[in-house]
Design a protein around this motif. Structure first.
Motif, PDB file in Angstrom:
ATOM      1  N   ARG A  87       0.890  -1.101   0.022  1.00 28.16           N
ATOM      2  CA  ARG A  87       0.122  -0.047   0.013  1.00 28.16           C
ATOM      3  C   ARG A  87       1.000   1.167  -0.063  1.00 28.16           C
ATOM      4  O   ARG A  87       0.535   2.129  -0.581  1.00 28.16           O
ATOM      5  N   GLU A  88       1.946   1.208   0.950  1.00 24.15           N
ATOM      6  CA  GLU A  88       2.587   2.599   1.048  1.00 24.15           C
ATOM      7  C   GLU A  88       3.482   2.799  -0.234  1.00 24.15           C
ATOM      8  O   GLU A  88       4.169   4.043  -0.625  1.00 24.15           O
ATOM      9  N   GLU A  89       3.564   1.849  -1.229  1.00 23.09           N
ATOM     10  CA  GLU A  89       4.353   2.149  -2.388  1.00 23.09           C
ATOM     11  C   GLU A  89       3.474   2.544  -3.729  1.00 23.09           C
ATOM     12  O   GLU A  89       4.032   3.185  -4.794  1.00 23.09           O
ATOM     13  N   LEU A  90       2.557   2.563  -3.373  1.00 22.66           N
ATOM     14  CA  LEU A  90       1.371   3.012  -4.620  1.00 22.66           C
ATOM     15  C   LEU A  90       0.768   4.384  -4.360  1.00 22.66           C
ATOM     16  O   LEU A  90       0.591   4.965  -3.167  1.00 22.66           O
ATOM     17  N   SER A  91       0.526   5.094  -5.470  1.00 24.81           N
ATOM     18  CA  SER A  91       0.147   6.533  -5.385  1.00 24.81           C
ATOM     19  C   SER A  91      -1.487   6.567  -4.842  1.00 24.81           C
ATOM     20  O   SER A  91      -2.074   5.160  -4.901  1.00 24.81           O
ATOM     21  N   ASP A  92      -2.077   7.514  -4.434  1.00 21.66           N
ATOM     22  CA  ASP A  92      -3.188   7.798  -3.607  1.00 21.66           C
ATOM     23  C   ASP A  92      -4.425   7.479  -4.692  1.00 21.66           C
ATOM     24  O   ASP A  92      -5.748   7.227  -4.478  1.00 21.66           O
ATOM     25  N   ASP A  93      -4.282   7.710  -6.072  1.00 21.81           N
ATOM     26  CA  ASP A  93      -5.111   7.892  -7.198  1.00 21.81           C
ATOM     27  C   ASP A  93      -5.055   6.730  -8.040  1.00 21.81           C
ATOM     28  O   ASP A  93      -5.877   6.954  -9.126  1.00 21.81           O
ATOM     29  N   GLY A  94      -4.558   5.757  -7.866  1.00 25.18           N
ATOM     30  CA  GLY A  94      -4.594   4.593  -8.879  1.00 25.18           C
ATOM     31  C   GLY A  94      -5.519   3.508  -8.426  1.00 25.18           C
ATOM     32  O   GLY A  94      -6.116   3.273  -7.522  1.00 25.18           O
ATOM     33  N   LEU A  95      -5.297   2.319  -9.393  1.00 21.57           N
ATOM     34  CA  LEU A  95      -6.167   1.376  -9.119  1.00 21.57           C
ATOM     35  C   LEU A  95      -5.538   0.355  -8.215  1.00 21.57           C
ATOM     36  O   LEU A  95      -6.513  -0.359  -7.196  1.00 21.57           O
ATOM     37  N   GLY A  96      -4.220   0.622  -7.805  1.00 26.73           N
ATOM     38  CA  GLY A  96      -3.784  -0.249  -6.709  1.00 26.73           C
ATOM     39  C   GLY A  96      -4.112   0.184  -5.356  1.00 26.73           C
ATOM     40  O   GLY A  96      -4.678  -0.544  -4.351  1.00 26.73           O
ATOM     41  N   ALA A  97      -4.394   1.619  -5.325  1.00 29.03           N
ATOM     42  CA  ALA A  97      -4.821   2.226  -4.149  1.00 29.03           C
ATOM     43  C   ALA A  97      -6.283   1.717  -3.822  1.00 29.03           C
ATOM     44  O   ALA A  97      -6.795   1.468  -2.849  1.00 29.03           O
ATOM     45  N   ALA A  98      -6.940   1.823  -4.912  1.00 23.88           N
ATOM     46  CA  ALA A  98      -8.340   1.284  -4.761  1.00 23.88           C
ATOM     47  C   ALA A  98      -8.649  -0.143  -4.384  1.00 23.88           C
ATOM     48  O   ALA A  98      -9.671  -0.340  -3.775  1.00 23.88           O
ATOM     49  N   VAL A  99      -7.916  -0.980  -4.665  1.00 24.37           N
ATOM     50  CA  VAL A  99      -7.937  -2.353  -4.399  1.00 24.37           C
ATOM     51  C   VAL A  99      -7.405  -2.475  -2.790  1.00 24.37           C
ATOM     52  O   VAL A  99      -8.210  -2.841  -2.138  1.00 24.37           O
ATOM     53  N   TRP A 100      -6.443  -1.718  -2.277  1.00 26.23           N
ATOM     54  CA  TRP A 100      -6.181  -1.643  -0.958  1.00 26.23           C
ATOM     55  C   TRP A 100      -7.323  -0.963  -0.139  1.00 26.23           C
ATOM     56  O   TRP A 100      -7.512  -1.263   0.974  1.00 26.23           O
ATOM     57  N   ALA A 101      -8.124   0.089  -0.721  1.00 30.11           N
ATOM     58  CA  ALA A 101      -9.233   0.689  -0.048  1.00 30.11           C
ATOM     59  C   ALA A 101     -10.041  -0.543   0.428  1.00 30.11           C
ATOM     60  O   ALA A 101     -10.906  -0.210   1.575  1.00 30.11           O
ATOM     61  N   LEU A 102     -10.253  -1.639  -0.191  1.00 28.68           N
ATOM     62  CA  LEU A 102     -11.312  -2.502  -0.116  1.00 28.68           C
ATOM     63  C   LEU A 102     -10.921  -3.386   1.274  1.00 28.68           C
ATOM     64  O   LEU A 102     -11.906  -3.880   1.873  1.00 28.68           O
ATOM     65  N   THR A 103      -9.761  -3.127   1.818  1.00 26.36           N
ATOM     66  CA  THR A 103      -9.549  -3.640   3.190  1.00 26.36           C
ATOM     67  C   THR A 103     -10.039  -2.813   4.356  1.00 26.36           C
ATOM     68  O   THR A 103     -10.330  -3.352   5.458  1.00 26.36           O
ATOM     69  N   ASP A 104     -10.534  -1.578   3.963  1.00 29.92           N
ATOM     70  CA  ASP A 104     -10.688  -0.469   5.214  1.00 29.92           C
ATOM     71  C   ASP A 104     -12.083  -1.127   5.698  1.00 29.92           C
ATOM     72  O   ASP A 104     -12.293  -0.978   6.696  1.00 29.92           O
ATOM     73  N   ASP A 105     -13.012  -1.727   4.994  1.00 32.33           N
ATOM     74  CA  ASP A 105     -14.252  -2.154   5.438  1.00 32.33           C
ATOM     75  C   ASP A 105     -14.130  -3.497   5.668  1.00 32.33           C
ATOM     76  O   ASP A 105     -15.277  -4.310   5.825  1.00 32.33           O
ATOM     77  N   GLY A 106     -13.157  -4.275   5.336  1.00 30.22           N
ATOM     78  CA  GLY A 106     -12.954  -5.856   5.484  1.00 30.22           C
ATOM     79  C   GLY A 106     -13.428  -6.627   4.185  1.00 30.22           C
ATOM     80  O   GLY A 106     -13.489  -8.030   4.185  1.00 30.22           O
ATOM     81  N   THR A 107     -13.668  -5.886   3.148  1.00 26.71           N
ATOM     82  CA  THR A 107     -14.108  -6.544   1.929  1.00 26.71           C
ATOM     83  C   THR A 107     -12.885  -7.828   1.373  1.00 26.71           C
ATOM     84  O   THR A 107     -13.312  -8.989   1.166  1.00 26.71           O
ATOM     85  N   VAL A 108     -11.659  -7.154   1.714  1.00 26.11           N
ATOM     86  CA  VAL A 108     -10.643  -8.225   1.499  1.00 26.11           C
ATOM     87  C   VAL A 108      -9.533  -8.233   2.869  1.00 26.11           C
ATOM     88  O   VAL A 108      -9.739  -6.792   3.230  1.00 26.11           O
ATOM     89  N   THR A 109      -8.747  -9.024   2.966  1.00 20.68           N
ATOM     90  CA  THR A 109      -7.952  -8.741   3.871  1.00 20.68           C
ATOM     91  C   THR A 109      -6.451  -8.096   3.323  1.00 20.68           C
ATOM     92  O   THR A 109      -6.296  -7.902   2.212  1.00 20.68           O
TER      93      THR A 109
END
Length: 401
Positions: free
Chosen positions: A204-226
């Protein structure tokens, strides 16, 4: 469940579709297999192969009988452990697949990607700004590779430094779907540093805040993915959206340069760019094959395949099936509506297909608008891969319009 004793048995073939000779010139043997029988057993690998459009299409849609969870390459995960961690998107089936695909898919639908289109167009025009004064360029090293590395890397949110690792990483992924042959071993040795870089940059810390990678990591915030699953899903995006798109764009330039009349049709109507790229995917079939595993005894066009067997879906042969296409070995930018299978079908259809199409369309439209004559400067050189049909070099001349 069908009784395989009362249906036809697949004929055997000792063909090795993964020999370097076969990979270098696939059309003759793919045609021969398709006309031999609807199902053929490859004795070297104990696997079956489907080659006809209707049969491959049906198998792609039938995940219940042709599973992906046992691996989408030649290796059977039901009988031997995978040599690498499996993809959570490509190598799972419902209900597991439904969860992961349902989480990531909204990020890659056309509506979600629409904001990228101006950036894709600008990158294509910027690249041509640099290439047109040179005139003599390589459609692989100078055009397809730098374009996809730039726009796809930006879309995912990868750091700019080190992106050269993406190319050997993607090439290695697709090579791994075949046998563990010399080609595989050479590729994996070259890809080792690239794989290390990719794994590190999926954090997460390597990816920009506005890309698809960050959007995937955002799914961890509500527990959708670990937090353990998120980097694996980001890595899956990199595997799905990179090397195959490079291969498709390079093939598009080669096809258009080799077919001047088709190039003139595209020049006259740049709006054909989307159809032209779709025809490249059919005609060249950058992704040549993918595997499934039978979950039970099945019958395909009157021929039985036992349960637990690896089945190669030969996308390239299906995309050239005269039962489906008029004059299939002709490249036609105006061909429409015939359902090329190179991006798959059903629940496992390529998750990055919309972005790949947008990239291909942007490059072809920019070429059509800004290039007058497009000429080959030699035969080019193929890049062998167990799953892809691509080019190592396509030397062309670009004359400005």
């Amino acid at each position: 469940m069908p009784d395989l004793d009362v249906v036809a048995t697949a004929p055997d073939s000792d063909l090795d579709p993964f020999s370097e000779e076969s990979l270098a010139d696939p059309v003759p043997w793919q045609t021969a297999l398709r006309e031999q029988a609807p199902v053929v057993r490859l004795t070297r690998y104990g696997a079956y192969v489907l080659t006809r459009h209707a049969d491959v299409k049906a198998a792609l849609r039938n995940w219940a009988e042709f599973e992906s969870g046992a691996g989408t390459g030649l290796q059977n995960y039901r009988t031997e452990p995978p040599w690498r961690p499996r993809s959570l998107l490509l190598e799972t089936d419902p209900p597991e697949h439904t969860h992961y695909r349902g989480a990531v898919n909204p990020l890659l639908l056309p509506k979600a990607l629409a904001g990228l289109r101006p950036r894709l167009d600008a990158a294509a025009h910027g690249l041509l700004d640099r290439l047109l004064p040179l005139r003599d360029v390589d459609a692989v090293a100078d055009l397809a590779e730098p374009y996809v590395v730039e726009v796809f890397g930006d879309a995912v949110g990868l750091p700019a430094e080190g992106r050269e690792h993406l190319l050997p990483y993607g090439h290695g992924i697709f090579n791994s779907f075949g046998p563990l042959n010399d080609l595989f071993r050479r590729t994996q040795a070259a890809a080792a540093p690239a794989t290390e870089w990719v794994l590190a940059k999926c954090r997460r810390e390597e990816l920009s805040d506005d890309g698809l990678g960050a959007a995937v990591w955002a799914l961890t915030d509500d527990g959708t993915v670990t937090e353990q699953e998120a980097p694996v899903l980001v890595r899956s995006l990199l595997g799905a959206g990179l090397d195959s798109t490079v291969t498709g764009i390079a093939a598009a330039v080669q096809c258009l340069a080799a077919n001047p009349a088709e190039w003139e049709l595209l020049r006259a109507d740049p709006g054909l760019a989307r159809h032209a790229f779709e025809e490249v995917l059919r005609y060249e079939s950058p992704v040549q094959n993918i595997f499934r595993t039978t979950t039970q005894d099945v019958v395909v066009s009157g021929t039985g395949i036992p349960a637990g067997q690896k089945v190669m879906l030969l996308l390239a042969a299906a995309n050239a099936d005269p039962r489906q296409y008029d004059d299939p070995l002709a490249f036609r930018v105006q061909r429409r509506g015939h359902g090329q299978l190179d991006l798959g079908l059903g629940i496992h259809q390529c998750i990055g297909m919309h972005l790949a199409r947008m990239e291909g369309e942007a490059v072809l439209r920019s070429l059509a608008e800004r290039v007058g004559e497009l000429r080959l400067r030699g035969a080019g050189r193929r890049k062998l891969n167990n799953s892809l049909r691509g080019w190592a070099s396509v030397p062309v001349t670009l004359d400005p319009a």
